[in-house]
Design a protein around this motif. Structure first.
Motif, PDB file in Angstrom:
ATOM      1  N   UNK A  69       0.835  -1.204   0.000  1.00 51.98           N
ATOM      2  CA  UNK A  69       0.000   0.000   0.000  1.00 51.98           C
ATOM      3  C   UNK A  69       0.869   1.254   0.000  1.00 51.98           C
ATOM      4  N   UNK A  70       0.283   2.370  -0.450  1.00 50.00           N
ATOM      5  CA  UNK A  70       1.015   3.635  -0.543  1.00 50.00           C
ATOM      6  C   UNK A  70       1.553   4.064   0.818  1.00 50.00           C
ATOM      7  N   UNK A  71       0.776   3.834   1.880  1.00 53.49           N
ATOM      8  CA  UNK A  71       1.221   4.225   3.218  1.00 53.49           C
ATOM      9  C   UNK A  71       2.442   3.414   3.648  1.00 53.49           C
ATOM     10  N   UNK A  72       2.470   2.122   3.283  1.00 53.77           N
ATOM     11  CA  UNK A  72       3.622   1.274   3.609  1.00 53.77           C
ATOM     12  C   UNK A  72       4.871   1.786   2.883  1.00 53.77           C
ATOM     13  N   UNK A  75       6.156   4.900   4.514  1.00 52.96           N
ATOM     14  CA  UNK A  75       6.835   4.569   5.759  1.00 52.96           C
ATOM     15  C   UNK A  75       8.206   3.943   5.491  1.00 52.96           C
ATOM     16  N   UNK A  76       8.316   3.167   4.402  1.00 53.37           N
ATOM     17  CA  UNK A  76       9.602   2.576   4.022  1.00 53.37           C
ATOM     18  C   UNK A  76      10.604   3.670   3.666  1.00 53.37           C
ATOM     19  N   UNK A  77      10.133   4.679   2.929  1.00 44.33           N
ATOM     20  CA  UNK A  77      10.997   5.807   2.582  1.00 44.33           C
ATOM     21  C   UNK A  77      11.401   6.577   3.835  1.00 44.33           C
ATOM     22  N   UNK A  78      10.468   6.714   4.772  1.00 39.69           N
ATOM     23  CA  UNK A  78      10.767   7.390   6.029  1.00 39.69           C
ATOM     24  C   UNK A  78      11.858   6.653   6.796  1.00 39.69           C
ATOM     25  N   UNK A  79      11.757   5.318   6.845  1.00 37.84           N
ATOM     26  CA  UNK A  79      12.763   4.506   7.523  1.00 37.84           C
ATOM     27  C   UNK A  79      14.125   4.659   6.865  1.00 37.84           C
ATOM     28  N   UNK A 195       5.429  13.909   3.030  1.00 35.38           N
ATOM     29  CA  UNK A 195       4.383  14.355   2.103  1.00 35.38           C
ATOM     30  C   UNK A 195       3.618  13.162   1.536  1.00 35.38           C
ATOM     31  N   UNK A 196       4.354  12.080   1.222  1.00 32.54           N
ATOM     32  CA  UNK A 196       3.711  10.886   0.683  1.00 32.54           C
ATOM     33  C   UNK A 196       2.780  10.251   1.713  1.00 32.54           C
ATOM     34  N   UNK A 197       3.199  10.243   2.966  1.00 37.28           N
ATOM     35  CA  UNK A 197       2.340   9.704   4.021  1.00 37.28           C
ATOM     36  C   UNK A 197       1.073  10.536   4.166  1.00 37.28           C
ATOM     37  N   UNK A 198       1.246  11.843   4.072  1.00 37.72           N
ATOM     38  CA  UNK A 198       0.082  12.731   4.181  1.00 37.72           C
ATOM     39  C   UNK A 198      -0.889  12.505   3.037  1.00 37.72           C
ATOM     40  N   UNK A 199      -0.351  12.375   1.816  1.00 36.90           N
ATOM     41  CA  UNK A 199      -1.195  12.150   0.644  1.00 36.90           C
ATOM     42  C   UNK A 199      -1.866  10.780   0.671  1.00 36.90           C
ATOM     43  N   UNK A 200      -1.192   9.821   1.335  1.00 31.99           N
ATOM     44  CA  UNK A 200      -1.749   8.476   1.406  1.00 31.99           C
ATOM     45  C   UNK A 200      -2.762   8.335   2.538  1.00 31.99           C
ATOM     46  N   UNK A 201      -2.947   9.431   3.281  1.00 32.26           N
ATOM     47  CA  UNK A 201      -3.913   9.377   4.375  1.00 32.26           C
ATOM     48  C   UNK A 201      -3.334   8.846   5.656  1.00 32.26           C
ATOM     49  N   UNK A 202      -1.968   8.914   5.748  1.00 40.69           N
ATOM     50  CA  UNK A 202      -1.315   8.443   6.965  1.00 40.69           C
ATOM     51  C   UNK A 202      -1.284   9.531   8.005  1.00 40.69           C
TER      52      UNK A 202
END
Length: 205
Positions: A69-72, A75-79, A195-202
């Motif tokens: 999923x986009x949120x995963x 989170x992978x990029x964040x890690x 930004x990606x987490x925000x767009x993914x609804x995280x």
């Protein structure tokens, strides 16, 4: 006609192949660079090896994230960004330690190893080119490798200066610059991942 998902599966297979090759090459060069940096007493080579090790970690995370999923993926990029930030700070600490206690970097090890790393990284960067406009976790891998190319060139130049001037300080300087560049790239990845987490609804900003 309904979408069978074949295009999506083919894309994922291509991404896996690219990331697997990149992972193997970077892990190998991280070991080679680390050994060379230790033998040659070069903070520049050690910093470069640490950078390539972080790349290998990013590729491994990217492989795990494919098809998720986009949120995963965010989170992978964040890690990846957090790992790179810690690594950059660790490099800066090591440079400071060597400045205080002294070191005698070997220009031959620096130049030879950095040239080999540059050849590998240019090949990997070319493979990753299609991913530089992809999702955050894949774009992170391209950013990592771009940083490596810059670092390789810097180590080569520092090795030439060490040979020419007979001083360890060019190596200390390039080690510091690589460390700072790694921190900068980590901040960029973390910003895009957020930004990606925000767009993914995280997690909201």
């Amino acid at each position: 006609m309904s979408d069978c998902g074949c295009h999506h599966e083919a894309k994922n297979a291509q991404e896996r192949k690219i990331l697997t090759i990149a992972l193997i090459l970077n892990a190998t060069m991280a070991v080679v660079g680390g050994i060379a940096g230790w033998i040659g007493e070069s903070t520049g080579l050690l910093a470069d090896a640490a950078d390539m090790l972080s790349d290998a970690t990013a590729y491994a995370i990217g492989l795990v994230a494919i098809g998720r999923a986009a949120s995963f993926k965010a989170n992978a990029a964040m890690l990846s960004g957090v790992a790179l930030l810690l690594l950059g700070l660790g490099v800066l600490f090591e440079v400071g330690r060597r400045v205080i206690y002294g070191a005698e970097p070997d220009s031959g090890w620096m130049i030879g190893t950095a040239i080999l790393s540059l050849i590998v990284n240019m090949a990997v960067l070319r493979m990753l080119a299609p991913l530089k406009s992809a999702e955050a976790h894949l774009r992170a891998t391209w950013i990592f490798t771009r940083a490596d190319v810059v670092a390789n060139v810097g180590v080569i130049l520092a090795g030439v200066l060490v040979l020419w001037l007979g001083s360890p300080y060019p190596d200390f300087v390039i080690g510091t610059l690589i460390g700072l560049y790694v921190v900068k790239e980590a901040v960029e990845i973390l910003r895009e991942a957020r930004e990606a987490r925000h767009n993914a609804g995280g997690t909201p900003e």
